[in-house]
Motif scaffolding. Structure first.
Motif, short mmCIF file in Angstrom:
data_model
loop_
_atom_site.label_atom_id
_atom_site.label_comp_id
_atom_site.label_asym_id
_atom_site.label_seq_id
_atom_site.Cartn_x
_atom_site.Cartn_y
_atom_site.Cartn_z
N ASN A 96 0.79 -1.23 0.00
CA ASN A 96 0.00 0.00 0.00
C ASN A 96 0.83 1.28 0.00
OD1 ASN A 96 -2.59 -1.25 0.10
ND2 ASN A 96 -2.16 -1.79 2.20
N ASP A 97 2.12 1.20 -0.26
CA ASP A 97 2.87 2.44 -0.37
C ASP A 97 3.26 2.67 -1.83
OD1 ASP A 97 5.94 1.14 1.10
OD2 ASP A 97 5.14 0.92 -0.91
N MET A 98 3.72 3.83 -2.13
CA MET A 98 4.03 4.22 -3.49
C MET A 98 5.38 4.93 -3.48
SD MET A 98 1.62 6.27 -6.16
CE MET A 98 1.69 7.79 -5.22
N ARG A 99 6.39 4.31 -4.09
CA ARG A 99 7.75 4.84 -4.02
C ARG A 99 8.22 5.29 -5.39
NH1 ARG A 99 10.80 1.31 0.66
NH2 ARG A 99 8.97 1.13 2.02
N PHE A 100 8.83 6.48 -5.41
CA PHE A 100 9.37 7.04 -6.64
C PHE A 100 10.86 6.76 -6.72
CE2 PHE A 100 6.10 10.14 -8.16
CZ PHE A 100 5.16 9.89 -7.20
N TYR B 33 0.09 10.35 2.00
CA TYR B 33 1.53 10.09 1.98
C TYR B 33 2.30 11.37 2.28
CZ TYR B 33 -0.47 6.62 -1.27
OH TYR B 33 -1.25 5.66 -1.87
N TYR B 35 6.26 12.76 1.45
CA TYR B 35 7.53 12.54 0.76
C TYR B 35 8.47 13.71 1.03
CZ TYR B 35 5.01 9.19 -2.24
OH TYR B 35 4.28 8.14 -2.72
N LEU B 45 9.70 8.34 0.11
CA LEU B 45 8.54 8.19 0.97
C LEU B 45 8.96 8.19 2.44
CD1 LEU B 45 5.46 7.63 1.09
CD2 LEU B 45 6.03 5.19 1.05
N TYR B 48 3.31 6.94 5.49
CA TYR B 48 2.04 6.97 4.80
C TYR B 48 0.93 6.45 5.71
CZ TYR B 48 2.73 1.95 3.93
OH TYR B 48 2.93 0.60 4.07
N VAL B 50 -3.09 4.52 5.55
CA VAL B 50 -4.12 3.91 4.72
C VAL B 50 -5.51 4.17 5.28
CG1 VAL B 50 -2.54 2.15 3.87
CG2 VAL B 50 -3.95 1.66 5.88
N LYS B 57 5.54 3.29 8.24
CA LYS B 57 6.82 3.85 7.84
C LYS B 57 7.08 3.60 6.37
CE LYS B 57 8.96 3.28 12.38
NZ LYS B 57 10.09 2.65 13.13
N GLY B 58 7.74 4.59 5.75
CA GLY B 58 8.16 4.45 4.37
C GLY B 58 9.65 4.18 4.29
N GLU B 59 10.32 4.78 3.30
CA GLU B 59 11.74 4.55 3.07
C GLU B 59 12.63 5.27 4.06
OE1 GLU B 59 12.62 4.82 -1.47
OE2 GLU B 59 10.89 6.11 -1.06
#
Lengths: 110, 113
Positions: A96-100, B33, B35, B45, B48, B50, B57-59
């Motif tokens: 469910n995440d979106m990475r560029f 999200y 960024y 990222l 985020y 839902v 957690k993202g990146e």
């Protein structure tokens, strides 16, 4: 996310078609391919997305290979305003995440 | 219909200060999200969400916290700002990750001195 690979930069003559490639060899069967672009320092803008079939809208066409391991975004008649960074994204269906990634910097020249 | 609105648009912080960035969307989107984009780089990222009350957690989550108390708002907090957090921050929202497009705000340019 399925990893995508795009060329760092491309040039295109104004009025000609711009063809931007993207490799996504690890894509899963239920994962979509999305394209966004970012003009200068603005927020990214959605262009198009697809699963298997080729897609077309008022902005662009998306051609996905039969094995789905690569795709091409086509801007049929590039204008100077199409100069931007173009991102190819394959979001993980379960995460469910979106990475560029880093995207392709397209420069349309007069 | 304003779409995705980020507040503030610009901010300068001193090292160690705290602040909160607000993202508001009026499209009734489930997913939101945050960024960051450093000069000449792509978007990365941070965190985020839902849905209301949930975050993930993202990146690059270290040094940031988030909250989604209301469906329409997604807050990004910096508890103790560092120069390495100088960046442009973008917020986005979507109905779902797959099948639909994400809408982005115009960004917040943050400088930590």
């Amino acid at each position: 996310d399925a990893k995508t690979t795009q060329p760092t930069s491309m040039d295109c003559a104004e009025g000609r078609a711009a063809n931007l490639p993207c490799n996504h060899s690890t894509i899963s069967g239920n994962e979509y391919v999305y394209w966004y672009r970012q003009i200068h320092s603005q927020g990214p803008q959605y262009i198009i997305h697809g699963l298997k079939n080729n897609e077309t809208n008022e902005m662009a066409s998306l051609i996905i290979t039969e094995d789905r391991k690569s795709s091409t975004l086509i801007l049929p008649h590039a204008t100077l305003r199409d100069t931007a960074v173009y991102y190819c994204i394959v979001p993980n269906y379960n995460n469910n995440d979106m990475r560029f990634g880093a995207g392709t910097r397209l420069t349309v020249k007069p | 219909n304003a779409g995705v609105t980020q507040t503030p648009k610009f901010r300068v912080l001193k090292t160690g200060q705290s602040m909160t960035l607000l993202c508001a969307q009026d499209m009734n989107h489930e997913y939101m999200y945050w960024y960051r984009q450093d000069p000449g780089m792509g978007l990365r990222l941070i965190h985020y969400s839902v849905g209301e009350g949930t975050t993930a957690k993202g990146e690059v989550p270290d040094g940031y916290n988030v909250s989604r108390l209301k469906k329409q708002n997604f807050l990004l907090g910096l508890e103790s700002a560092a120069p390495s957090q100088t960046s442009v921050y973008f917020c986005a929202s979507s109905t779902r990750t797959v099948y639909t497009e994400a809408f982005f705000g115009q960004g917040t340019r943050l400088t930590v001195v």
